[in-house]
Every structure is written in structure tokens, then in C-alpha cells.
Scaffold this motif. Sequence first.
Motif, PDB file in Angstrom:
ATOM      1  N   VAL A   1     -43.317   3.492 -41.945  1.00  0.00           N
ATOM      2  CA  VAL A   1     -43.806   4.623 -41.152  1.00  0.00           C
ATOM      3  C   VAL A   1     -42.834   4.833 -39.997  1.00  0.00           C
ATOM      4  O   VAL A   1     -42.552   3.899 -39.245  1.00  0.00           O
ATOM      5  CB  VAL A   1     -45.228   4.367 -40.618  1.00  0.00           C
ATOM      6  CG1 VAL A   1     -45.678   5.523 -39.725  1.00  0.00           C
ATOM      7  CG2 VAL A   1     -46.205   4.178 -41.772  1.00  0.00           C
ATOM      8  N   GLN A   2     -42.315   6.047 -39.875  1.00  0.00           N
ATOM      9  CA  GLN A   2     -41.292   6.320 -38.868  1.00  0.00           C
ATOM     10  C   GLN A   2     -41.609   7.611 -38.120  1.00  0.00           C
ATOM     11  O   GLN A   2     -42.175   8.541 -38.682  1.00  0.00           O
ATOM     12  CB  GLN A   2     -39.913   6.469 -39.524  1.00  0.00           C
ATOM     13  CG  GLN A   2     -39.477   5.291 -40.356  1.00  0.00           C
ATOM     14  CD  GLN A   2     -38.050   5.454 -40.868  1.00  0.00           C
ATOM     15  OE1 GLN A   2     -37.308   6.311 -40.403  1.00  0.00           O
ATOM     16  NE2 GLN A   2     -37.663   4.611 -41.824  1.00  0.00           N
ATOM     17  N   PRO A   3     -41.207   7.676 -36.848  1.00  0.00           N
ATOM     18  CA  PRO A   3     -41.352   8.930 -36.113  1.00  0.00           C
ATOM     19  C   PRO A   3     -40.287   9.934 -36.544  1.00  0.00           C
ATOM     20  O   PRO A   3     -39.203   9.546 -36.975  1.00  0.00           O
ATOM     21  CB  PRO A   3     -41.151   8.504 -34.651  1.00  0.00           C
ATOM     22  CG  PRO A   3     -40.299   7.286 -34.743  1.00  0.00           C
ATOM     23  CD  PRO A   3     -40.678   6.585 -36.006  1.00  0.00           C
ATOM     24  N   PRO A   4     -40.580  11.221 -36.430  1.00  0.00           N
ATOM     25  CA  PRO A   4     -39.563  12.228 -36.777  1.00  0.00           C
ATOM     26  C   PRO A   4     -38.384  12.149 -35.812  1.00  0.00           C
ATOM     27  O   PRO A   4     -38.555  11.940 -34.614  1.00  0.00           O
ATOM     28  CB  PRO A   4     -40.312  13.557 -36.613  1.00  0.00           C
ATOM     29  CG  PRO A   4     -41.757  13.215 -36.592  1.00  0.00           C
ATOM     30  CD  PRO A   4     -41.856  11.834 -36.031  1.00  0.00           C
ATOM     31  N   VAL A   5     -37.176  12.311 -36.354  1.00  0.00           N
ATOM     32  CA  VAL A   5     -35.960  12.320 -35.531  1.00  0.00           C
ATOM     33  C   VAL A   5     -35.085  13.477 -35.999  1.00  0.00           C
ATOM     34  O   VAL A   5     -34.898  13.675 -37.194  1.00  0.00           O
ATOM     35  CB  VAL A   5     -35.197  10.988 -35.632  1.00  0.00           C
ATOM     36  CG1 VAL A   5     -33.832  11.094 -34.971  1.00  0.00           C
ATOM     37  CG2 VAL A   5     -35.986   9.869 -34.980  1.00  0.00           C
ATOM     38  N   SER A   6     -34.541  14.202 -35.049  1.00  0.00           N
ATOM     39  CA  SER A   6     -33.680  15.336 -35.354  1.00  0.00           C
ATOM     40  C   SER A   6     -32.419  14.885 -36.078  1.00  0.00           C
ATOM     41  O   SER A   6     -31.963  13.749 -35.920  1.00  0.00           O
ATOM     42  CB  SER A   6     -33.308  16.062 -34.054  1.00  0.00           C
ATOM     43  OG  SER A   6     -32.207  16.909 -34.235  1.00  0.00           O
ATOM     44  N   VAL A   7     -31.831  15.799 -36.855  1.00  0.00           N
ATOM     45  CA  VAL A   7     -30.572  15.510 -37.537  1.00  0.00           C
ATOM     46  C   VAL A   7     -29.462  15.230 -36.525  1.00  0.00           C
ATOM     47  O   VAL A   7     -28.454  14.601 -36.843  1.00  0.00           O
ATOM     48  CB  VAL A   7     -30.181  16.696 -38.457  1.00  0.00           C
ATOM     49  CG1 VAL A   7     -29.822  17.933 -37.637  1.00  0.00           C
ATOM     50  CG2 VAL A   7     -29.034  16.319 -39.390  1.00  0.00           C
ATOM     51  N   MET A   8     -29.663  15.664 -35.272  1.00  0.00           N
ATOM     52  CA  MET A   8     -28.676  15.421 -34.225  1.00  0.00           C
ATOM     53  C   MET A   8     -28.787  14.026 -33.626  1.00  0.00           C
ATOM     54  O   MET A   8     -28.003  13.655 -32.761  1.00  0.00           O
ATOM     55  CB  MET A   8     -28.799  16.492 -33.143  1.00  0.00           C
ATOM     56  CG  MET A   8     -28.299  17.845 -33.599  1.00  0.00           C
ATOM     57  SD  MET A   8     -28.799  19.218 -32.547  1.00  0.00           S
ATOM     58  CE  MET A   8     -30.432  19.558 -33.165  1.00  0.00           C
TER      59      MET A   8
END
Length: 510
Positions: free
Chosen positions: A350-357
Motif C-alpha cells: 500500500v503506497q501513497p500517490p506520488v507525482s511523476v515529478m
Amino acid sequence: MKKKNKSLKIFRKLHKWPGIVIAVLSILFALSGIVMNHRPLFSKVDVSRRLLPSDYHYKNWNLAAVRGGLPIDSSQFLLYGNIGVWQKNGDEIRDFNQGFPKGIDQRKIYQIRAFQNKLYAATHFGLYERAQTKGNWQKVPIPLKEERLTDLFIKQDSLMVLSRHYLLKSGDGKQFEVVQLPKPANYKRETSLFTTLWQLHSGELFGLPGKLFVDLLGLVTILLSVTGLLHFFFPKIAKRRREKKKDNSKLTATRRLNLRWHNVVGYVFILFLLINTTAGMFLRPPLLIPIANSKVGLIPGTHLDNPNPWFDKLRRATWDAHLNRYLLSTSDGFFMADEKLEEQLIPMPVQPPVSVMGCNVLEPIGPAQYLVGSFNGLFIWDIRKQVVLDAFSQQPPQANSGRPISDHMVAGYFELNAQEHYWFDYSRGKLSFEGKASWPMPQEVLDKSPLSLWNTALEVHTGRIFEHLLGPFYILYVPLSGLCLMMVLVSGFLIWWKAYRKTKKQQPKS
């Protein structure tokens, strides 16, 4: 014959009028691309923000001016980020950048940590150290060719340094051991399509020779643009000279030579220009969106064909004493690693969302609990409970409906004390969780924080520099410019090809 003449007229119109429009933009693309391809070379050159649109003026510590902070004692702390390092003591904010090389790009700070009574800074161009209160920053030699660093953290009695490729470990802050992280579970030798196209567009995919060849394509683009514009204006110049009864023989010879160079250079490089233009179009939305999550195999013999499974993938890291594990944020997501770094890295279920940047914030807030921030928002992550909550709504994260960013573009965060927690939005700047008033940016900070030439070139190359004129439609600048350039290139080649074949047919056979 009439059909051929009609098609030729169409090609000439497609080449002429769009070519006039795209010529100036192509020169901007070429010049900015050459600068971007040689960042260290141009790192000491800055551009005053006063010369740029208001979108590039700092307001309330925005635009990633601050990525984090480090308390020194109860009354003073450091702020660091794209503005370098500044010391705040009460209401006074003082310059703390003494010792960094000239150029704002040389003091682009990603992390600062205190270790053995010294301060260590991870910058885009290497590792620096200085005394906590006196002295200057001094560069610390590290055993890496590529010195771009992304994070620092403390593990027990060791200073840990994270680059884009490796983890470095030091017990004294002077001698460093380079650690190549073991491959992840179910590892495949592949990378993102975005990364492949990025390196193809810059030429880095083929190392320095590839970058120099793309620089050559930039010069070719400038030559084609200039000679094309001259060819357009030559008839008007000739007409004026005839009206003044001046000799046009030299002008005619110059026009022929100009057209010859335009044609020869165009047909020699057209294939490479089309490939480079196509790759560039997919590096910006909206064409970026459909390929953002696509993976491709590593092309043998290229820059990406590296035995290190984490080549150019590491972004943030920390040591979790409660779990007795390393926690790493990478371009492939979050992973856990054992203390000895001998076992395969395990992706977090389970992971938090992270931007492609990339991940901008990875801060512990409790046992096995983290605050994770990026341009996709700010989230509370409980690893043991495998729960992720939005830090603002306290609800599970929601999909962004295809948008690559969130309403909360988190660029930085730091905890001053138990009663003061601040986060930095890329657009809105410094914000307080407790609702405390902001500190104004002193004029000295503004005066000493220009935009680097490299970043200015990036804004020009991506079209963001025109956002104040085009509004949200600036996002179409790259794909529309690319389509226009491809149309001009193809139509120009077809015009030349028809003229070449016609000339060849008219030549007498021996």
C-alpha cells in the motif's frame, strides 16, 4: 501534369506560411535545448526574475523556493531549497550561502542534515559541509562520477547520502562507501517510455556523442530557420532594389547559395529532425498522459543499458528504526530494504500517490508513520496498518481524474517545533497547519535568488514561459509546434524531391 502542379502548389503553401510562423519558435527550441544539454557548463549563468513574466516572481516562498527546514536551536533555524540556504533568527533572515560556487543552480539544495557537529547539504552538483554557525560551505569529495544528490539521512552513527543511482555511507562525513542496492523482487530490465524518449530527445541515450549530435540538430534547425526566412524576404529585397535601379546580380547569387544550403542541409538531416521532434512532443501533456505509465525494455548499448537496477531511479530515502528497515522512494514506487542491503527490495503493498515529478516530502511523524508529499498532494502513511489518508481531508486518496497534479502541489515541508508545522505549495507558497501568519520574503532573498539560465531555457523549451499570454492553452504549445514543424519538414522535403526528380529527368543521357 496539372495534378502534379496542383500538389506542388499545396506543398509550397504548407511549407511557406507555417514555416514563417515556426521559424522563430524553432530557433527558441534549438537554443534552449542546447543550453539544457549542458547544465554544468551554464550553471553559473543566471537570469534576473525582473526580466521574466510575473509568474516567475517569488511570492510567499513559492516556486519551490523552500523544500525544507532544519532547526539549529530554540531560536533559529535554516530554510533551504531553490533559493539556497538562509538562516532565520527571530525576525531576521540572513544569507547562509557563503562558500557555494557562483550561480543559483549551484546552490539548488535538496536536503540538509546535521551530523557530528557539522551541517551537510545535498545539492544538484554534489555534497557540501560547513560548521553550524561559522565558516563557509566546502565541497566534500564523493566517489561518484555523477554527483547529483537527492537526499541525506542519518542511520544510527552514519551519514547516508542518496544519489540518483547509489546509496553512500560514511561514519565520519569524509570517507564514503558506495552501496549498489540489490535488485527489487520480480525485477525486469526495463524503464519508462518517458525516460527513453527524454534521453532520445536530448541525445543522452547515446552518451556524450549523442548529446553533441542533438546539439548539431539544434544548429541545423537554426540554419534551416534563418535560410528559410531569408528565402522568403529575398524577393521583396530584390523588388526594392529594382525600383531603385540597383544591380541585383550579387543578391541573386546569394539567394541561390542560400537556397542550396537550405535544401542540402534539409534533406540530409530530415529523418533525424523528424525523430527528435516526435520524441519531444511526447514529453509534455497531453501526449505525455497516455505514455506516462508505459514501460519498455532497455535498448542494448545505450546510456540506459546499465547493470545497476536502480540507475537514475532513486529519489528519497530514510532509515526507519522502528521497522529496522530502509524506506526508499523511487521512480518505480516505494520499497523496503533490510539493514544489510543484501536481500531483494520489496515493493510496499500500500503506497501513497506520488507525482511523476517525484517525491518532495518524506518525513516521519510517528512510529512507522510518514508524511509523504509531491505534486499529487500530501498524505499520511501508516506502514504497519497499511493505511493512506489525505493529510487535509483525512480521507483515503481520490483519483485526480487524469490530471497529472493535485490542487495541493506540495514542494516542501518542515516541523519547527511541536506547535509549528509548515508546508510549501508550489503555487501558493508557505502555509501553516496551525494557521500562523507567514513571514515576508526579505528583499535580500529576492535580489539574490534569480532564475538559472538552465531553468530559463527549460521554461522556454516547454512553453511555460508563454503561460501568461496563452493561459491554460499553453499546454498545447509543444504538440502544436511539433506538428507544425513536422508539416514544414515533410512538405519541404517533397518540394525538393519533386524538383530533384524533374531536374534528373531533364538531364541528357550520356
